[in-house]
Enzyme design. Structure first.
Site, PDB file in Angstrom:
ATOM      1  N   HIS A  22      75.980  10.402   3.771  1.00 39.16           N
ATOM      2  CA  HIS A  22      76.654  11.340   4.673  1.00 39.16           C
ATOM      3  C   HIS A  22      77.884  10.713   5.306  1.00 39.16           C
ATOM      4  O   HIS A  22      78.312   9.616   4.931  1.00 39.16           O
ATOM      5  CB  HIS A  22      75.672  11.853   5.719  1.00 39.16           C
ATOM      6  CG  HIS A  22      75.019  10.765   6.488  1.00 39.16           C
ATOM      7  ND1 HIS A  22      75.641  10.137   7.523  1.00 39.16           N
ATOM      8  CD2 HIS A  22      73.809  10.171   6.334  1.00 39.16           C
ATOM      9  CE1 HIS A  22      74.825   9.205   7.996  1.00 39.16           C
ATOM     10  NE2 HIS A  22      73.711   9.205   7.305  1.00 39.16           N
ATOM     11  N   HIS A 309      75.741  15.729  16.296  1.00 39.90           N
ATOM     12  CA  HIS A 309      76.521  14.990  17.282  1.00 39.90           C
ATOM     13  C   HIS A 309      76.691  15.765  18.574  1.00 39.90           C
ATOM     14  O   HIS A 309      76.678  15.205  19.658  1.00 39.90           O
ATOM     15  CB  HIS A 309      77.869  14.630  16.662  1.00 39.90           C
ATOM     16  CG  HIS A 309      77.722  13.725  15.474  1.00 39.90           C
ATOM     17  ND1 HIS A 309      78.558  13.734  14.401  1.00 39.90           N
ATOM     18  CD2 HIS A 309      76.779  12.793  15.211  1.00 39.90           C
ATOM     19  CE1 HIS A 309      78.138  12.838  13.513  1.00 39.90           C
ATOM     20  NE2 HIS A 309      77.072  12.260  13.988  1.00 39.90           N
ATOM     21  N   ARG A 415      61.505  -5.073  23.764  1.00 31.79           N
ATOM     22  CA  ARG A 415      60.950  -5.582  22.511  1.00 31.79           C
ATOM     23  C   ARG A 415      61.933  -5.304  21.388  1.00 31.79           C
ATOM     24  O   ARG A 415      62.369  -4.160  21.222  1.00 31.79           O
ATOM     25  CB  ARG A 415      59.633  -4.864  22.190  1.00 31.79           C
ATOM     26  CG  ARG A 415      58.546  -5.089  23.200  1.00 31.79           C
ATOM     27  CD  ARG A 415      57.245  -4.479  22.660  1.00 31.79           C
ATOM     28  NE  ARG A 415      56.176  -4.586  23.625  1.00 31.79           N
ATOM     29  CZ  ARG A 415      55.879  -3.639  24.507  1.00 31.79           C
ATOM     30  NH1 ARG A 415      56.583  -2.518  24.525  1.00 31.79           N
ATOM     31  NH2 ARG A 415      54.899  -3.815  25.359  1.00 31.79           N
ATOM     32  N   GLU A 550      52.208 -16.747  27.187  1.00 30.38           N
ATOM     33  CA  GLU A 550      51.076 -16.060  26.556  1.00 30.38           C
ATOM     34  C   GLU A 550      50.149 -17.031  25.833  1.00 30.38           C
ATOM     35  O   GLU A 550      49.127 -16.625  25.292  1.00 30.38           O
ATOM     36  CB  GLU A 550      51.574 -14.954  25.617  1.00 30.38           C
ATOM     37  CG  GLU A 550      52.624 -15.387  24.628  1.00 30.38           C
ATOM     38  CD  GLU A 550      53.318 -14.214  23.933  1.00 30.38           C
ATOM     39  OE1 GLU A 550      52.702 -13.153  23.792  1.00 30.38           O
ATOM     40  OE2 GLU A 550      54.487 -14.368  23.540  1.00 30.38           O
ATOM     41  N   ASP A 574      48.085 -11.141  25.234  1.00 34.34           N
ATOM     42  CA  ASP A 574      47.748 -12.295  24.412  1.00 34.34           C
ATOM     43  C   ASP A 574      47.172 -13.432  25.240  1.00 34.34           C
ATOM     44  O   ASP A 574      46.248 -14.103  24.819  1.00 34.34           O
ATOM     45  CB  ASP A 574      48.980 -12.753  23.622  1.00 34.34           C
ATOM     46  CG  ASP A 574      49.156 -11.919  22.357  1.00 34.34           C
ATOM     47  OD1 ASP A 574      48.146 -11.349  21.896  1.00 34.34           O
ATOM     48  OD2 ASP A 574      50.279 -11.831  21.845  1.00 34.34           O
ATOM     49  N   ARG A 584      40.654  -8.524  22.258  1.00 34.49           N
ATOM     50  CA  ARG A 584      40.638  -7.382  23.178  1.00 34.49           C
ATOM     51  C   ARG A 584      40.186  -6.101  22.499  1.00 34.49           C
ATOM     52  O   ARG A 584      39.725  -5.166  23.144  1.00 34.49           O
ATOM     53  CB  ARG A 584      42.034  -7.156  23.754  1.00 34.49           C
ATOM     54  CG  ARG A 584      42.481  -8.228  24.704  1.00 34.49           C
ATOM     55  CD  ARG A 584      43.770  -7.824  25.384  1.00 34.49           C
ATOM     56  NE  ARG A 584      44.685  -7.205  24.431  1.00 34.49           N
ATOM     57  CZ  ARG A 584      45.352  -6.099  24.664  1.00 34.49           C
ATOM     58  NH1 ARG A 584      45.205  -5.460  25.792  1.00 34.49           N
ATOM     59  NH2 ARG A 584      46.188  -5.615  23.757  1.00 34.49           N
ATOM     60  N   CYS A 621      53.759  -8.748  32.329  1.00 34.29           N
ATOM     61  CA  CYS A 621      53.765  -7.511  31.546  1.00 34.29           C
ATOM     62  C   CYS A 621      52.449  -7.422  30.784  1.00 34.29           C
ATOM     63  O   CYS A 621      51.615  -8.318  30.890  1.00 34.29           O
ATOM     64  CB  CYS A 621      54.974  -7.461  30.606  1.00 34.29           C
ATOM     65  SG  CYS A 621      55.148  -8.910  29.575  1.00 34.29           S
ATOM     66  N   HIS A 756      40.804  27.985  42.798  1.00 35.30           N
ATOM     67  CA  HIS A 756      40.408  26.580  42.714  1.00 35.30           C
ATOM     68  C   HIS A 756      40.255  26.155  41.271  1.00 35.30           C
ATOM     69  O   HIS A 756      40.129  26.989  40.366  1.00 35.30           O
ATOM     70  CB  HIS A 756      39.106  26.348  43.477  1.00 35.30           C
ATOM     71  CG  HIS A 756      37.995  27.259  43.075  1.00 35.30           C
ATOM     72  ND1 HIS A 756      37.820  28.501  43.660  1.00 35.30           N
ATOM     73  CD2 HIS A 756      37.021  27.135  42.153  1.00 35.30           C
ATOM     74  CE1 HIS A 756      36.765  29.091  43.118  1.00 35.30           C
ATOM     75  NE2 HIS A 756      36.264  28.281  42.193  1.00 35.30           N
TER      76      HIS A 756
END
Lengths: 862, 99
Positions: A22, A309, A415, A550, A574, A584, A621, A756
């Site tokens: 494109h 766009h 990240r 970590e 970690d 975990r 974090c 309610h």
């Protein structure tokens, strides 16, 4: 010529781009081809179309789709050099040309029409909201370009040379205008869009076609019209949706050119003079930019191009936009007033009095919500005695922008793995630079911690040739692979450094285990800095460098680590797995070894003390940070920052404003003294219970309501929850109330009603009170109209039984005439809440005390 | 008259308790001795004991949903009405039990 039989050099390739070849990649390719004098043509072997590879339009018109086999033919004086450059382009650059524009269009939500709107008899057309918001105005229809009428009166050229001059000058002027706009482009996406426009305006094939028309006796205006039609038709036949959408770009360039060559301005550039909703098949970005923003209240597009766009620009300008509204130009009458509800994906073409009322109220609600929101954020900022930054995790520019919109103090963990995954080669420095710059710009000087790629182990990236580890989490991953992938790391570090000129950027390395690794990482940064200095590329020479903590080993060598870094961020996910040697995701062990285990908390406390001692910045974090109940622990640990999902920022800041640092320190000390994770759980749950908002509050009392129907009353009460920031989903709350109402009316007689529900759409249990100026019909048991509405909302998953006691006491009291009279006579919201507190006070008070048990353990002497 | 009653509504948040309050009040006005068990969001409250039920001459169920422990009332005369009845026309229920 001696090389009459000379065969052109061939370069075969297959199109690697999912969206086909494109405009943007085509403009790249044409740019490379134009660097050489040799002729370059491109043949699509699927359909046999041969195109001039120096022309963007030519390339696009070859309709090259994903996996189409193609051949580039190069012949001329510098054919070898051209072949070499094109080879490099096709195999290295082209596969990366296709940064997908994120399509945020969500599914149409026509079923989420509020009851009050339905009751007002609203007929709607649904569409896909691609830029949220609500706009109301008169319909202005942008008809499909009908160039012939606008091509000027002169249809025949008297002097072809004069006409050609007009076209050349016109094109130069169009290019100049685009270059001017490029200077002020605010986003990388906006720049890419304008670059593609520029490529079209500079296209050789475009000029060729225009010249051909003029030499055939046409006037300049006429030539532009027919050339535009030719290309629009050509692209319109493409099977790629993406390429078809590009015909709007060509149309736009031609419109601009037409303005230049004709005396009269083409009528397509609409001028708005009152609140308007522009309805078009599709819209070019420049067309959008030239509209008068004061009057442009909303956009309605027939195309479903969430990635177009114009859509991207509409979002950045905050213009409510609905797309995929089929036949909108036929269905909507120019000049009629409509509402575009790009929150709910609705377009309402006929406005009755009831519908107008609904949207007037809706506008007021949104305004009040906005005011309340900024007030809350201000209060939160003023009341934290110990300032702890609430930052967001993110992995894209869009996510970052949204997080800052929620009030993030920074990006605590950007990240970068996502940029590296799912592709054939590493992202280029330029591509990364564009992404990081977007984030940094959105941050406006607030900190952005960019973590270098954490790949390896379970994250597969074929081009890095990583071996398959027996035990991925304990294997070859994170910073451990950097020594073997220096060029990839250098490209990333250079991109981060380049983005750092706009402030706030910090670099963080993942999976650091030892001091030597930090030294190596810093050496790599120094190398990237040197190369940029050599090239005179600016960067922040004082950029902060930190590590993710970590690996437990790092926690035991902080005296040696801290002098080497500016900051540390604890990666709880970690770190806890490595600390306990417990997966975990393995339910058999994860519950026993939670992040709230006192042993882990003691480790965190030790880390915090050491880092404090060295006066370094410490953040956290991971999932532990994202659990709001843990907030007192982090405040007690005296951290500088927590980084959490962007959507939670607001809630965390509000919670933070209610916490006291000294008291949190005591909570932490009690937690450190616990023997089991479950004791810490109890402690934190109780502490969180105390932070819950009270059952009654002034902002949930509406006196003097002018609602006229049951639907309006319920909507108004739901809106009160929304303004008070006590509902996460207005639609769910409304529907929960109606679900109960449909069993049988909650009109209990005596002019009272008690709608309610039990729903997690409320953030905490609450009582909302509304008094009407004029009583309304509610299907009450005694047939009498209702004046007073007392709404009870209970959370479904974690409702406190003590709150239920309050509700049942309230329900009983409503049977008491004196109680009802008090509510009917109260003069202010404050008087209502004070009276409710007095009457139900024992229960309301008890609810807090009951949830704060005495400590089961006492802090032990060290 | 000695009366026992049970109230229960769909969500157990409001009407169960409103009906209980209403029945208690009317009964008191009429000079009856009543004990109302509520089966709502908080579970069973003011639970009727075996002796409560044994001593009662009549049981009123003002309920919209099936209740727990219906078998406790075997052998007792029961009048069952939709819960709304206890709000709409509670006096009517007491007229009914006289017959």
């Amino acid at each position: 010529m001696s090389d009459r039989n000379h065969k052109p050099l061939e370069l075969f390739f297959s199109c690697p781009l999912v969206s086909g070849l494109h405009a943007r990649p085509a403009s790249h390719l044409a740019e490379v081809a134009n660097q050489f004098s040799s002729e370059c043509s491109l043949k699509n072997l699927r359909n046999g179309v041969v195109a001039n590879a120096k022309s963007v339009l030519g390339i696009i018109s070859a309709d090259i789709r994903h996996h189409d086999r193609c051949v580039l033919l190069v012949s001329g004086a510098d054919e070898r050099a051209a072949h070499k450059s094109l080879h490099a382009f096709v195999h290295e650059t082209l596969p990366k040309c296709d940064v997908p524009l994120v399509d945020v269009a969500t599914s149409s939500q026509s079923n989420s029409m509020p009851r009050a709107l339905k009751a007002a008899g609203a007929v709607f057309i649904s569409g896909v909201p691609i830029s949220r918001g609500i706009g109301q105005g008169q319909v202005v229809v942008l008809r499909r370009m009908s160039l012939p009428e606008k091509a000027g009166s002169r249809k025949v050229a008297t002097n072809p040379n004069h006409e050609l001059d007009l076209i050349r000058n016109g094109l130069a002027s169009v290019r100049h205008q685009i270059l001017e706009k490029l200077k002020y482009s605010l986003t990388p996406v906006g720049s890419a869009v304008l670059q593609a426009d520029l490529a079209i305006a500079s296209d050789v094939l475009l000029l060729e076609k225009l010249t051909e028309q003029v030499l055939g006796g046409k006037s300049a205006g006429r030539a532009v019209v027919e050339t535009a039609e030719y290309f629009i038709d050509l692209l319109g036949r493409s099977e790629s949706k993406y390429i078809r959408q590009r015909s709007a770009d060509i149309e736009e360039i031609c419109m601009q050119l037409l303005e230049e060559v004709c005396d009269e301005s083409p009528t397509q550039s609409v001028s708005l003079s009152e609140p308007s909703v522009l309805v078009a098949e599709s819209l070019g970005p420049q067309q959008l930019l030239q509209l008068d923003r004061r009057w442009l209240k909303a956009l309605v597009l027939e195309h479903s191009a969430g990635t177009s766009h114009a859509a991207i620009l509409a979002r950045s300008l905050g213009i409510p936009t609905l797309a995929a509204v089929r036949n909108a130009r036929l269905l909507l009458t120019p000049g009629s007033e409509i509402v575009v509800d790009a929150h709910r994906g609705l377009l309402i073409p006929q406005l009755s009095a009831g519908i107008r009322r609904f949207y007037e109220r809706e506008q007021r609600t949104l305004d009040l919500r906005k005011t309340a929101w900024s007030r809350d954020l201000r209060n939160a900022a003023e009341t934290d005695r110990k300032r702890i930054e609430v930052a967001a995790n993110a992995s894209s520019g869009e996510e970052s922008i949204a997080a800052f919109g929620n009030g993030a103090d920074g990006i605590g963990l950007f990240r970068t793995e996502m940029i590296f995954l799912g592709r054939d080669g590493p992202p280029s420095e330029q591509e990364q630079f564009a992404i990081y710059s977007e984030v940094v710009r959105a941050a406006e000087g607030r900190p952005v911690i960019i973590r270098t790629f954490d790949i390896g182990g379970d994250k597969k990236v074929a081009y890095l040739n990583l071996t398959r580890d027996e035990n991925p989490f304990l294997g070859y991953r994170g910073a451990r692979i950097y020594a073997d992938h220096r060029p990839v790391l250098q490209a990333q570090l250079r991109a981060i450094l380049r983005a750092s000129t706009e402030g706030g950027v910090r670099i963080m390395a993942p999976m650091i285990t030892s001091r030597e690794e930090i030294v190596e990482f810093k050496a790599a940064i120094a190398e990237a800095k040197r190369s940029l200095t050599r090239e005179s590329v600016p960067f922040d020479s004082e950029i902060k460098i930190g590590v993710m903590l970590e690996v437990p080993a790092l926690g035991f060598s902080l005296d040696q680590i801290c002098p080497e870094v500016d900051f540390l961020s604890i990666g709880t996910n970690d770190l806890s797995q490595y600390f306990f040697a417990a997966d975990r995701s393995n339910a058999n062990v994860s519950s026993r070894f939670s992040v709230r285990h006192p042993a882990f908390l003691r480790f965190l406390e030790q880390i915090s003390q050491q880092v404090r001692f060295h006066h370094k910045w410490l953040g956290v974090c991971g999932d532990m940070a994202a659990n709001i109940q843990n907030l007192p622990l982090f405040l007690g640990l005296d951290l500088d920052e927590i980084s959490i999902p962007g959507a939670e920022i607001h809630e965390f800041k509000r919670a933070l404003s209610k916490l006291d640092a000294d008291e949190c320190r005591r909570v932490l000390e009690r937690a450190l003294a616990c023997k089991h994770a479950s004791e810490v759980d109890e402690l934190l749950t109780a502490r969180h219970g105390q932070m819950q908002e009270s059952l009654v509050s002034d902002d949930l009392v509406v006196l003097g309501s002018t609602s006229r129907t049951k639907e309006e009353v319920i909507q108004e009460m739901v809106d009160a929850f929304y303004i008070a920031d006590r509902t996460t989903d207005r639609h769910l709350l409304e529907e929960a109330l109606w679900a109960r109402e449909e069993v049988y009316s909650t009109g209990l007689g005596f002019g009272f009603a008690t709608p309610h529900c039990k729903t997690d759409a409320v953030t905490s249990d609450a009582i909302c009170v509304l008094r009407l100026n004029d009583p309304i019909h509610w299907d009450s048991v005694d047939g009498e109209p209702v004046r007073m509405v007392v709404l009870l909302a209970l959370r479904d998953s974690e409702s406190a039984t003590t709150h239920m006691q309050v509700f049942s006491a309230l329900a009983r009291k409503l049977m008491n005439e004196e109680f009802r009279h008090h509510l009917l006579r109260a003069e202010t919201a404050g008087a209502v809440t004070a009276y409710l507190r007095d009457e139900l006070g024992a229960a309301i008070g008890k609810s807090n005390e009951a949830q704060a048990p005495e400590p089961s353990v006492q802090p032990q002497a060290p | 008259m000695k009366i026992v009653a049970v109230t229960a509504c769909p969500t157990g948040i409001a009407h169960t308790y409103m009906a209980a309050a209403r029945l208690e009040k009317i009964a008191k006005n009429l000079g009856h001795d009543i004990k109302v068990e509520t089966q709502g969001a908080m579970g069973i409250e003011n639970k009727l004991t075996e002796s409560d039920i044994r001593q009662a001459q009549i049981a009123i169920f003002a309920i919209d949903i099936e209740i727990e422990g219906r078998e406790r009332f075997n052998g007792v005369k029961v009048i069952q009405v939709p819960l709304q009845e206890a709000l709409k026309n509670p006096e009517g229920i007491f007229v009914k039990i006289q017959h």
